[in-house]
Structures are given as C-alpha cells and as structure tokens.
Design a protein around this motif. Structure first.
Motif, mmCIF file in Angstrom:
data_model
loop_
_atom_site.group_PDB
_atom_site.id
_atom_site.type_symbol
_atom_site.label_atom_id
_atom_site.label_comp_id
_atom_site.label_asym_id
_atom_site.label_seq_id
_atom_site.Cartn_x
_atom_site.Cartn_y
_atom_site.Cartn_z
ATOM 1 N N ARG A 151 50.126 37.183 -0.121
ATOM 2 C CA ARG A 151 51.183 36.166 -0.120
ATOM 3 C C ARG A 151 52.203 36.454 0.970
ATOM 4 O O ARG A 151 52.588 35.568 1.733
ATOM 5 C CB ARG A 151 51.877 36.124 -1.481
ATOM 6 C CG ARG A 151 52.920 35.006 -1.619
ATOM 7 C CD ARG A 151 53.718 35.130 -2.909
ATOM 8 N NE ARG A 151 54.613 36.263 -2.903
ATOM 9 C CZ ARG A 151 55.805 36.269 -2.289
ATOM 10 N NH1 ARG A 151 56.220 35.214 -1.636
ATOM 11 N NH2 ARG A 151 56.563 37.342 -2.334
ATOM 12 N N ARG A 152 52.611 37.699 1.072
ATOM 13 C CA ARG A 152 53.592 38.062 2.106
ATOM 14 C C ARG A 152 53.030 37.882 3.502
ATOM 15 O O ARG A 152 53.753 37.464 4.404
ATOM 16 C CB ARG A 152 54.052 39.506 1.918
ATOM 17 C CG ARG A 152 54.960 39.681 0.742
ATOM 18 C CD ARG A 152 55.437 41.097 0.653
ATOM 19 N NE ARG A 152 56.299 41.258 -0.499
ATOM 20 C CZ ARG A 152 57.027 42.329 -0.710
ATOM 21 N NH1 ARG A 152 57.007 43.331 0.142
ATOM 22 N NH2 ARG A 152 57.784 42.408 -1.775
ATOM 23 N N LEU A 189 56.051 46.172 -2.314
ATOM 24 C CA LEU A 189 54.869 45.441 -2.801
ATOM 25 C C LEU A 189 54.581 45.785 -4.256
ATOM 26 O O LEU A 189 54.359 44.888 -5.079
ATOM 27 C CB LEU A 189 53.642 45.810 -1.963
ATOM 28 C CG LEU A 189 53.321 45.009 -0.739
ATOM 29 C CD1 LEU A 189 52.142 45.631 0.002
ATOM 30 C CD2 LEU A 189 53.036 43.574 -1.065
ATOM 31 N N GLN A 217 57.359 44.384 -6.590
ATOM 32 C CA GLN A 217 57.261 42.937 -6.774
ATOM 33 C C GLN A 217 56.053 42.578 -7.646
ATOM 34 O O GLN A 217 56.144 41.720 -8.525
ATOM 35 C CB GLN A 217 57.165 42.237 -5.415
ATOM 36 C CG GLN A 217 57.222 40.743 -5.501
ATOM 37 C CD GLN A 217 58.564 40.236 -6.003
ATOM 38 O OE1 GLN A 217 59.605 40.796 -5.697
ATOM 39 N NE2 GLN A 217 58.542 39.181 -6.788
ATOM 40 N N ALA A 218 54.937 43.247 -7.399
ATOM 41 C CA ALA A 218 53.733 42.973 -8.187
ATOM 42 C C ALA A 218 53.959 43.335 -9.654
ATOM 43 O O ALA A 218 53.579 42.583 -10.555
ATOM 44 C CB ALA A 218 52.549 43.748 -7.618
ATOM 45 N N GLN A 244 56.008 40.773 -11.451
ATOM 46 C CA GLN A 244 55.187 39.621 -11.823
ATOM 47 C C GLN A 244 54.364 39.932 -13.074
ATOM 48 O O GLN A 244 54.267 39.110 -13.986
ATOM 49 C CB GLN A 244 54.255 39.240 -10.665
ATOM 50 C CG GLN A 244 54.936 38.862 -9.383
ATOM 51 C CD GLN A 244 55.605 37.512 -9.445
ATOM 52 O OE1 GLN A 244 55.251 36.679 -10.263
ATOM 53 N NE2 GLN A 244 56.574 37.301 -8.580
ATOM 54 N N ASN A 270 47.423 40.451 -4.322
ATOM 55 C CA ASN A 270 47.914 39.071 -4.210
ATOM 56 C C ASN A 270 49.287 39.021 -3.555
ATOM 57 O O ASN A 270 49.558 38.139 -2.732
ATOM 58 C CB ASN A 270 47.964 38.400 -5.584
ATOM 59 C CG ASN A 270 46.596 38.054 -6.106
ATOM 60 O OD1 ASN A 270 45.616 38.031 -5.370
ATOM 61 N ND2 ASN A 270 46.514 37.812 -7.392
ATOM 62 N N GLU A 271 50.151 39.950 -3.903
ATOM 63 C CA GLU A 271 51.486 39.993 -3.305
ATOM 64 C C GLU A 271 51.396 40.300 -1.811
ATOM 65 O O GLU A 271 52.096 39.708 -0.996
ATOM 66 C CB GLU A 271 52.361 41.030 -4.025
ATOM 67 C CG GLU A 271 53.764 41.121 -3.497
ATOM 68 C CD GLU A 271 54.586 39.853 -3.675
ATOM 69 O OE1 GLU A 271 55.576 39.692 -2.930
ATOM 70 O OE2 GLU A 271 54.241 39.000 -4.532
ATOM 71 N N TYR A 272 50.514 41.239 -1.453
ATOM 72 C CA TYR A 272 50.307 41.552 -0.032
ATOM 73 C C TYR A 272 49.820 40.322 0.731
ATOM 74 O O TYR A 272 50.352 39.975 1.790
ATOM 75 C CB TYR A 272 49.297 42.699 0.112
ATOM 76 C CG TYR A 272 48.736 42.826 1.506
ATOM 77 C CD1 TYR A 272 49.505 43.355 2.539
ATOM 78 C CD2 TYR A 272 47.447 42.404 1.797
ATOM 79 C CE1 TYR A 272 48.990 43.459 3.815
ATOM 80 C CE2 TYR A 272 46.927 42.512 3.068
ATOM 81 C CZ TYR A 272 47.704 43.035 4.075
ATOM 82 O OH TYR A 272 47.187 43.126 5.339
#
Length: 170
Positions: free
Chosen positions: A71-72, A35, A38-39, A42, A67-69
């Motif tokens: 989204r996943r 997480l 990936q964040a 971005q 936001n990544e959490y």
C-alpha cells in the motif's frame, strides 16, 4: 483471549520475525518499525471489531505487513518526483564484500514491488509458492515467474556492478 492479549502474544512470539520481514522489504530500520506498527494497528482493530480469535495469528500479521508495504509503495509511486540530477552518494568502500553486499541491496531495492516481495518471501521468509501466491493474491505460476524475473534482474545488476568495480579499481 481478547485482542490485547492476542497482540501481546503475537509480539512476544513473532515480533522479531515481522520486523525482519518489514526490514527486508523496506531496507530501512525506522520504516520497518513503522510498517510493523501500522500493520499491527490494523490487525488489532480487526480483532477488536470482530471479537474473535485468529487461528493463524502470525500468518495473518505477516500478510498485514506485506499489504501495508505494498500500500505504501503504491501511494509513494503516485507522488514520487522525478529529477534530472542524481543525489550525492557515498564513496564505495574498499572492501569488496561490503561493496558487493551494497550492490545486492541496491539491486533488490530497484526491483518492482511484487518481484521484490516474492523474493523476500521466498528467500528470507522461506515460504512455499502456495503461501506466496496467497499473500500476493496471484497464481503459483505467477509467483515462479516473479521470482525468476527478479533473480534475473538481480544477477544482471550485480554482475554489471561487479564489472564496474573491477574496471574502476584498475
């Protein structure tokens, strides 16, 4: 300061806090690392593209992790497979504090994603309603409602688990 230096400084000053936030959300060390990575990818792309400094880099990165959490979770919920059999679970530990701790983790993991995010941001990140509302893109009253409902669900679940533990040990 260019994007490379900004990310390096951010990792040095807030990397552990970002990882802790991701772990509280995902309950998985490897998942938390993914997480954050990936964040930060971005964030890095955004900073390189815009070519500008971000005034509040840690808050910006924390929002990117959240936001990544979310989204996943949305993507996973669309592809989850519901089965009629329960997975094998480990036998409960004899130490009640470990069992209670495990029950709390399972209860937190079973909450809807926004309630869980609100609770983690409030009690682990110690953020005020205003900041949580900004991060979840909702009103402060909604944050208070999410937290109240989440706490109620946690109390109900943990109380039921505790009663089951007491009943099972007799």
């Amino acid at each position: 300061m260019d994007a490379d230096e900004a990310i390096s400084d951010l990792l040095g000053s807030a990397g552990d806090r970002l990882l802790r936030l991701a772990f509280q959300l995902s309950h998985d060390r490897a998942g938390a690392e993914d997480l954050v990575q990936q964040a930060l990818e971005q964030v890095y792309r955004r900073w390189r593209r815009d070519g500008s400094d971000v005034e509040h880099a840690e808050a910006y990165a924390r929002r990117a992790v959240l936001n990544e959490y979310l989204r996943r979770r949305r993507l996973r919920s669309a592809t989850e497979l519901i089965t009629d059999s329960m997975p094998d679970t480990a036998t409960p530990a004899p130490d009640t504090t470990v069992a209670e701790h495990d029950a709390m983790w399972r209860a937190l993991g079973g909450l809807p994603k926004r309630q869980r995010a609100a609770l983690v941001l409030r009690y682990y990140e110690d953020l005020p309603d205003r900041d949580i509302a900004t991060m979840l893109d909702c009103r402060q009253a909604t944050v208070r409602s999410l937290i109240a409902r989440g706490l109620h669900a946690l109390r109900t679940s943990v109380t039921a688990d505790a009663e089951q533990l007491r009943g099972g040990s007799r």
